[in-house]
Motif scaffolding. Structure first.
Motif, mmCIF file in Angstrom:
data_model
loop_
_atom_site.group_PDB
_atom_site.id
_atom_site.type_symbol
_atom_site.label_atom_id
_atom_site.label_comp_id
_atom_site.label_asym_id
_atom_site.label_seq_id
_atom_site.Cartn_x
_atom_site.Cartn_y
_atom_site.Cartn_z
ATOM 1 N N PRO A 297 41.618 32.685 42.093
ATOM 2 C CA PRO A 297 41.456 33.614 40.971
ATOM 3 C C PRO A 297 40.684 33.020 39.805
ATOM 4 N N LEU A 298 40.892 31.734 39.522
ATOM 5 C CA LEU A 298 40.144 31.097 38.430
ATOM 6 C C LEU A 298 38.646 31.180 38.689
ATOM 7 N N MET A 299 38.202 30.785 39.886
ATOM 8 C CA MET A 299 36.775 30.820 40.186
ATOM 9 C C MET A 299 36.249 32.251 40.193
ATOM 10 N N LEU A 300 37.048 33.187 40.706
ATOM 11 C CA LEU A 300 36.607 34.578 40.786
ATOM 12 C C LEU A 300 36.399 35.158 39.389
ATOM 13 N N VAL A 301 37.346 34.933 38.492
ATOM 14 C CA VAL A 301 37.228 35.463 37.131
ATOM 15 C C VAL A 301 36.063 34.801 36.402
ATOM 16 N N ALA A 302 35.918 33.480 36.553
ATOM 17 C CA ALA A 302 34.823 32.782 35.880
ATOM 18 C C ALA A 302 33.467 33.286 36.365
ATOM 19 N N LEU A 303 33.332 33.505 37.672
ATOM 20 C CA LEU A 303 32.075 34.032 38.200
ATOM 21 C C LEU A 303 31.830 35.465 37.743
#
Length: 462
Positions: A297-303
């Protein structure tokens, strides 16, 4: 993997980890020095050698070409031989090559041709060094601490890069551009000295019995290794597509700010400084955010946030208020980029077998480095054909591609860092297979991600 003798038992003890400190000090010195050269060499070419725009472009191209050509070979060599020795050799080659510039200037023999050769040789030596340096970290610290290690490295590197640019400007003013490169020479010597003092064992060689094996065979094993593991394949593709989109944007970004938005050089420097602070903040915050919300989720939101940070740039007009808005957006953009970069790099290092670390990293370097020159050429063509602002819109749309790649992967539901892998077999045949999945549901079904997250208890640091 066997932890090194002074491997930390808690994240706070990373600062008391002697080999990790030596590694960080050497790499930070190298980043600082590289920022000096990145700032000084174009100034030297333009002001001292009267280089044309085309010659400056060729100088930049020759510096960026070696990673695209040599990354796979450097990775295979790092898995075959001592990583520390390869790092030291790369540092010493870079130091000697750069030292030739002030010597030639003193003798009044400096030419643009020499600068181009220096850029190409330094780029090749940097590939040799970086392939080994990126893959050395998992043998220095326990894999449960890799994310925190990468976080500290990323934060320090962001500060070091900014400090290097400022130091390069100061040295240029004090000594002149040619002698200013001595600062980078010293940085490479510091890096080599710190690397030589690292005492931790490097872990098993990938190819202890590599005599008689051709290098291209080992390169092929690295490519197949990344391709066969969906986690490595997905994260490498996210890297490459992000790099291509940002390269397209960065090619015209400064031109757009200075010409279309009439931003002063001082204001541009402030904006770039805010971006560096954002990169440091994102890298340092990544482990905490990944622990709380999950790496996926961290990478998804940041992207997902990254394309939105381009909106102020696309809507901006000349004026102080818009300059603040662009600076804030760049802070957020680089914070997101650093958080994603730190997290995905840590995941790849944790799940990769020791003997494949350098080749795994080299595949990512090869794809991302190869994408940048192509994206730069595309930016130039589109900028001439449809204009600068429409080209920036195209680049913003391309930033959605890595988001789609990750969203379509099971990694979007990754709620904890993968566990520590067992020591892989020493045989080459075992190493060409993807690393076994860590124990436990490291990559849960995305459909069940919400339920799993609610059930997670407070866990230890990754």
């Amino acid at each position: 993997m066997t932890a090194c003798p002074d491997s930390p038992t808690a994240p706070a003890s990373l600062w008391r980890h002697h080999d990790f400190r030596r590694y960080m000090t050497g790499q930070a010195a190298s980043v600082t020095g590289s920022s000096i050269s990145s700032m000084v060499i174009p100034v030297l070419a333009v002001l001292e050698l009267d280089a044309t725009a085309a010659e400056v472009a060729w100088l930049s191209f020759l510096g960026q070409l070696p990673p695209a050509l040599l990354a796979l070979h450097a990775g295979a060599l790092a898995d075959r031989h001592s990583k520390r020795k390869q790092m030291i050799i790369g540092d010493l080659i870079s130091a000697g090559t750069l030292a030739s510039v002030p010597v030639a200037a003193v003798l009044d023999k400096l030419s643009l041709a020499q600068l181009m050769v220096v850029a190409a040789v330094q780029g090749a030596a940097g590939v040799l060094h970086d392939a080994a340096a990126l893959s050395l970290l998992p043998s220095l610290v326990d894999r449960s601490l890799i994310h925190r290690s990468n976080s500290r490295i990323g934060g320090l590197f962001a500060v070091a890069a900014t400090a290097g640019s400022n130091l390069g400007a100061a040295l240029t003013a004090l000594l002149g551009p040619a002698r200013a490169l001595l600062g980078d020479v010293v940085s490479y010597l510091i890096s080599a000295w710190c690397t030589a003092r690292i005492q931790a064992p490097e872990g098993p060689r990938a190819l202890a019995n590599s005599r008689g094996r051709r290098l291209h065979t080992e390169i092929g094993e690295g490519l197949r290794y990344v391709h066969r593991d969906h986690r490595l394949r997905t994260l490498t593709l996210v890297n490459a597509t992000t790099s291509a989109a940002l390269a397209l944007l960065n090619t015209l970004w400064t031109l757009y700010l200075l010409r279309s938005l009439a931003m002063s050089a001082t204001a541009l420097g402030v904006v770039l400084g805010l971006g560096a602070l954002g990169a440091a903040a994102g890298a340092l915050a990544a482990p905490v955010l990944a622990e709380r919300y999950g790496p996926g989720p961290l990478m998804l939101v940041a992207l997902a946030i990254t394309p939105l940070t381009q909106i102020p740039l696309l809507l901006a007009s000349p004026g102080l208020a818009w300059q603040f808005a662009i600076g804030a957006a760049l802070f957020l953009q680089l914070a997101c980029a650093a958080a994603v970069g730190t997290t995905q790099r840590s995941i790849r290092q944790v799940i990769t077998a020791d003997g494949m670390q350098a080749r795994m990293q080299a595949v990512s370097t090869w794809l991302t480095s190869g994408a940048r020159p192509v994206a730069a050429l595309l930016a130039g063509g589109l900028g001439t054909w449809i204009g600068v602002r429409p080209t920036l819109i195209v680049g913003t749309c391309l930033l959605v591609v890595p988001l789609v790649v990750l969203y379509r992967s099971p990694l979007r539901g990754l709620l904890q860092m993968p566990g520590v892998l067992p020591v892989p077999p020493s045989s080459a045949d075992a190493l060409v297979q993807p690393a076994p999945a860590p124990l436990g549901p490291a990559v849960p079904n995305p459909a069940a991600a919400g339920d799993v997250r609610h059930d997670r208890s407070a866990e230890g640091s990754p």
